[in-house]
Structure formats: C-alpha cells, structure tokens
Design an enzyme around this catalytic site. Structure first.
Site, mmCIF file in Angstrom:
data_model
loop_
_atom_site.group_PDB
_atom_site.id
_atom_site.type_symbol
_atom_site.label_atom_id
_atom_site.label_comp_id
_atom_site.label_asym_id
_atom_site.label_seq_id
_atom_site.Cartn_x
_atom_site.Cartn_y
_atom_site.Cartn_z
ATOM 1 N N LYS A 294 0.863 -1.186 0.000
ATOM 2 C CA LYS A 294 0.000 0.000 0.000
ATOM 3 C C LYS A 294 0.898 1.235 0.000
ATOM 4 O O LYS A 294 1.712 1.411 0.902
ATOM 5 C CB LYS A 294 -0.931 0.006 1.203
ATOM 6 C CG LYS A 294 -2.027 1.069 1.095
ATOM 7 C CD LYS A 294 -3.034 0.955 2.211
ATOM 8 C CE LYS A 294 -4.232 1.877 1.943
ATOM 9 N NZ LYS A 294 -3.861 3.271 1.659
ATOM 10 N N ILE A 295 0.736 2.067 -1.016
ATOM 11 C CA ILE A 295 1.599 3.233 -1.192
ATOM 12 C C ILE A 295 0.987 4.435 -0.478
ATOM 13 O O ILE A 295 -0.199 4.743 -0.649
ATOM 14 C CB ILE A 295 1.784 3.541 -2.691
ATOM 15 C CG1 ILE A 295 2.305 2.299 -3.439
ATOM 16 C CG2 ILE A 295 2.731 4.723 -2.878
ATOM 17 C CD1 ILE A 295 3.630 1.782 -2.939
#
Length: 282
Positions: free
Chosen positions: A25-26
């Site tokens: 997850k960025i």
C-alpha cells in the site's frame, strides 16, 4: 475522462489466500491518469483535477489510456506523505516548477481501466494486470506496482519491517466497480502510542491528545476523531470532574485520562496522523 474509482474495504488482520494477489500500500494520494484524444488530465478520487500540479506526469502513452494508481513522493526515510500533499496543494506555476525539481513524484500504477478505446473494467483483475504489464511507461516517473500471489502475511511482514503503510489484498477475478468493495481489502500497518486526553470539542466529536516531551511536560499531539460509542460514554462520565476551563471551541481537562491510540505515523510537526482511540487506560 474520469471514472469513479474502486475503493478498499478494511480487513481486520493480514491474511493469505490463493484467490488473491497482494500489493504494497503506497502512502500517497489516489490518482486517475486519463489520456483522451492525446490530451492528458489527472484527477483525484473525488474528481478534483490536478493536472497542473504534476508536470512530470504529462508524458503521453502511444495510445489513449485510463489508469488508476497512487502518486507519491519519496524522501530519506522512504515514502513521504507530507511531501506529496505539499505538491498537491501548490497552485502557482513558479512554486510547482520549484517543487518538481526538489520533490519529484512517482505515479505508481496498479490498474488499467481503458486502453485503445476498449473498456477493460469487465475483465478479471489478473487479466488487466497482464495488459498493464505489457505497456511501456512513458518516463521514469511512472512505475507499475509489484504484487505477489497468495502470500499476503509474508508481504505484510515485509511492509512492517520496512515501516511502510501496509498492504492491499485483491481477488484475482475481481471486476472493476466504482464503489467500495470487499473484493479489495486494505490492511494498515498501524503504529501505537499512549496519550493524555486534555480536552474535547464542544461541537463535532474530537478529543485533544497530548504526549510528554523530552522534559516530561505534556505537549499537544493532535485531535482524536475516532472512538467507539461505548468509549465515548465512559470518557464523558469520567471527564465531568476534571474540567479546568473552556473557550468557544473546547472544554479543557486536567490530564488524568489516558488512552491508547493507533495511528498512521507521526507528522514532522510532532502531531499524530489519523489517530483512532482503541481503549481508555486506567
């Protein structure tokens, strides 16, 4: 062209499953990249146009395309959410030019919704991933998110060790729908801290949080805006005897109530990012 994005549900814990792929997850903000008749436009998940703010992303593909992804900045300590928010809020041309040089962004693509005039949303996710993998990115500011099949817990452990935001699990056969869906689930790598509650808002819900500084004195650490109804009831029953004053917005308390919060990370200002109260501490 803008399409309302597919949104994530929340999983309580990391999980593994052979029917899922798992991605890091960025920690940036959602970005839809639209190229129609050669014209590029960039949108947030709420359809706010931000084409002006990211000139390094205005590089054309060979064919018209609609991409979904996350735009992020990286700093000495990894992905820097505050930096990308500075980029997003910049409006003046000279400031944008300056920030493009000092805080360049990367557009991390995780889905393709249209390509060469064809709507791909009814294809299974794993097939859309194959199409995306075969497309050349237009410059070094574009990248495609890596993923693993099945091994979600192992990936999440890597995210924890690298102090990244978390992971996303997606069903391999999921179609792209413009709503929140259990087919896509996020697992956040929360941090935890104990805080003193030193007051509360009079209008909308919010508790003032404080933590000890290096000298042991309490300093402000933000506002807790999430707590269960049962915890709120317990708090207000205890707080009546602790009131020390008030103003137009807040009631202030003697710092006798402590709580444990989970939060995304510390802002550079020393404030908690998105604190959620998990329990009151006796």
């Amino acid at each position: 062209m803008f399409i309302d994005p597919m949104l994530l549900s929340t999983a309580d814990n990391p999980f593994s499953h052979s029917n899922y792929i798992f991605e890091p997850k960025i920690d940036g903000h959602r970005l839809m990249f639209s190229q129609t008749n050669g014209r590029i436009r960039l949108y947030t998940r709420h359809e706010t146009e931000c084409t002006q703010q990211y000139p390094e992303l205005l590089a054309p593909f060979d064919h018209d395309i609609l991409l979904d992804g996350e735009v992020a900045c990286t700093g000495p300590d990894g992905v820097d959410f505050e930096e990308v928010m500075i980029r997003f809020k910049a409006k003046k041309d000279h400031r944008i030019k300056e920030l493009t040089a000092t805080s360049p962004v990367t557009y991390v693509v995780f889905d393709i919704l249209q390509y060469k005039g064809e709507d791909l949303r009814k294809l299974p996710l794993i097939q859309r991933k194959e199409i995306l993998a075969g497309i050349s990115m237009p410059n070094q500011h574009f990248g495609v998110i890596p993923f693993v099949e099945g091994a979600g817990e192992a990936l999440f452990n890597q995210m924890v060790n690298r102090k990244l935001e978390g992971m996303v699990g997606k069903r391999k056969n999921s179609l792209y729908v413009s709503r929140r869906s259990p087919a896509w689930q996020k697992v956040i790598n929360w941090s935890y801290a104990d805080v003193f509650i030193t007051g509360y808002r009079k209008e909308e819900f919010g508790w003032l949080a404080a933590v000890p500084d290096e000298s042991g004195r309490l300093r402000p650490a933000g506002i807790v805006e999430y707590a269960t109804q049962a915890t709120r009831k317990e708090f207000y029953s205890k707080s009546r005897a602790l009131v020390t004053g008030e103003d137009k917005k807040f009631v202030y308390l003697s710092p006798a109530i402590r709580g444990r919060v989970k939060f995304r990370n510390w802002f550079k200002s020393g404030m908690l990012r998105t604190p959620v109260l998990t329990e009151l501490i006796e």
